[in-house]
Design a protein around this motif. Structure first.
Motif, PDB file in Angstrom:
ATOM      1  N   ASN A 157      13.594  23.229 -44.591  1.00 40.49           N
ATOM      2  CA  ASN A 157      12.698  24.417 -43.814  1.00 40.49           C
ATOM      3  C   ASN A 157      13.246  24.239 -42.049  1.00 40.49           C
ATOM      4  O   ASN A 157      13.435  23.442 -41.902  1.00 40.49           O
ATOM      5  N   ASP A 160      11.398  21.728 -39.894  1.00 43.39           N
ATOM      6  CA  ASP A 160      11.864  20.130 -40.105  1.00 43.39           C
ATOM      7  C   ASP A 160      13.078  20.109 -38.835  1.00 43.39           C
ATOM      8  O   ASP A 160      14.280  20.550 -39.651  1.00 43.39           O
ATOM      9  N   HIS A 173      16.961  14.432 -43.940  1.00 41.42           N
ATOM     10  CA  HIS A 173      15.439  14.451 -43.152  1.00 41.42           C
ATOM     11  C   HIS A 173      15.394  13.106 -42.102  1.00 41.42           C
ATOM     12  O   HIS A 173      16.312  11.990 -43.396  1.00 41.42           O
TER      13      HIS A 173
END
Length: 228
Positions: A157, A160, A173
Motif C-alpha cells: 500500500n 504506508d 511495516h
C-alpha cells in the motif's frame, strides 16, 4: 450485464451523430480528448466524483455532446470492498461502459500505473493509480496475484511507510517489527530478526526506493462470484 452507474443514465445512439476530436469542459478552458481520464459528477453530492476514461466523443444534430466512457471503480464499489492494502487513491479499471452527457464532466485527472505512482514526489488531488482490471459482474481481478511483503504477507500500500532490511532487502511495516512510525522515519539503519550484521556486510544488492521493485512471494486476490 453491468448496470448503469447510480444517478447516471445511459443514452441510446441517435441518427445524425458525428465524432469529435475534443470537448471543452463547461465553465472551464480545460480540453478533454479520447484516452483522457475525467471526474464525473455523481447525483449524490455527498459522494466523491466518479472516475472514467473517455473512449469516444460525439455530438448529435442538435450539438448535444455525449461521451462513451469506461468506468474506474473505487475499492469500496467492488464486490469485495475496500481492504487493508488498498491505497486512498487506488482505482480498478472495469469492463463497465456507458454513454453519458459531456456536461457531467467536472474536471480532468490522471490515473497512473502503480509503478509510476510510487515514483511521484508529490501526489496531487488529481492523481490516482490503477494496478487491477475488474469485471463488474463477477468481481474478478486481473491480474489475480500480486506481490506481498513483510511478516504480514500483504500487498504493498503506497500510503504506508515501510522499512527495508539491509541484509535480506525485504520490506517491513514498522508495526510488524516493533517500531513506531516516528522511530522508522528517524532510523537510517534496520536489520530484521532473521538477519545479522554479517548478512548485511555480505549483501551485494543495492537498495530500492520502494517495495514495488523487490518481491519474492505472491498474494492471490479473491475471485468472488456474484449472483444477479
Amino acid at each position: 450485464m453491468a448496470k448503469t452507474r447510480p444517478g447516471l443514465s445511459s443514452a441510446k445512439p441517435k441518427p445524425g451523430k458525428k465524432d469529435l476530436d475534443s470537448y471543452t469542459i463547461r465553465g472551464t478552458n480545460k480540453v478533454v480528448r479520447v484516452g483522457d481520464c475525467v471526474l464525473m459528477r455523481p447525483s449524490d453530492t455527498c459522494k466523491p466524483p466518479y472516475v472514467a476514461r473517455i473512449e469516444k466523443i460525439e455530438a448529435d444534430s442538435r450539438n448535444n455532446v455525449k461521451v462513451r466512457v469506461r468506468w474506474y471503480y473505487r475499492p469500496e464499489e467492488s464486490l469485495g470492498g475496500r481492504r487493508q492494502f488498498h491505497g486512498a487513491k487506488e482505482l480498478f479499471l472495469s469492463d463497465h461502459y456507458d454513454m453519458q452527457s459531456a456536461h457531467t464532466i467536472e474536471g480532468k485527472c490522471i490515473v497512473h500505473s502503480f509503478k509510476n505512482y510510487t515514483k511521484l514526489e508529490n501526489v496531487g488531488a488529481e492523481d490516482y493509480y490503477c494496478r487491477f482490471e475488474y469485471k463488474a459482474a463477477t468481481g474478478a481481478f486481473t491480474p489475480d496475484r500480486v506481490a506481498v511483503y513483510c511478516k504480514c504477507e500483504m500487498p504493498y500500500n503506497p500510503d504506508d511507510l515501510m522499512v527495508q532490511c539491509e541484509g535480506c532487502k525485504d520490506w517491513y511495516h514498522p508495526a510488524c517489527v516493533g517500531m513506531t512510525i516516528e522511530e522508522a522515519k528517524k532510523s537510517d539503519h534496520f536489520v530484521c530478526s532473521e538477519c545479522s550484521e554479517d548478512d548485511v556486510k555480505r549483501s551485494q544488492n543495492g537498495f530500492h526506493a520502494s517495495p514495488v521493485f523487490d518481491a519474492k512471494i505472491y498474494f492471490r486476490c479473491p475471485l468472488r462470484k456474484f449472483r444477479m
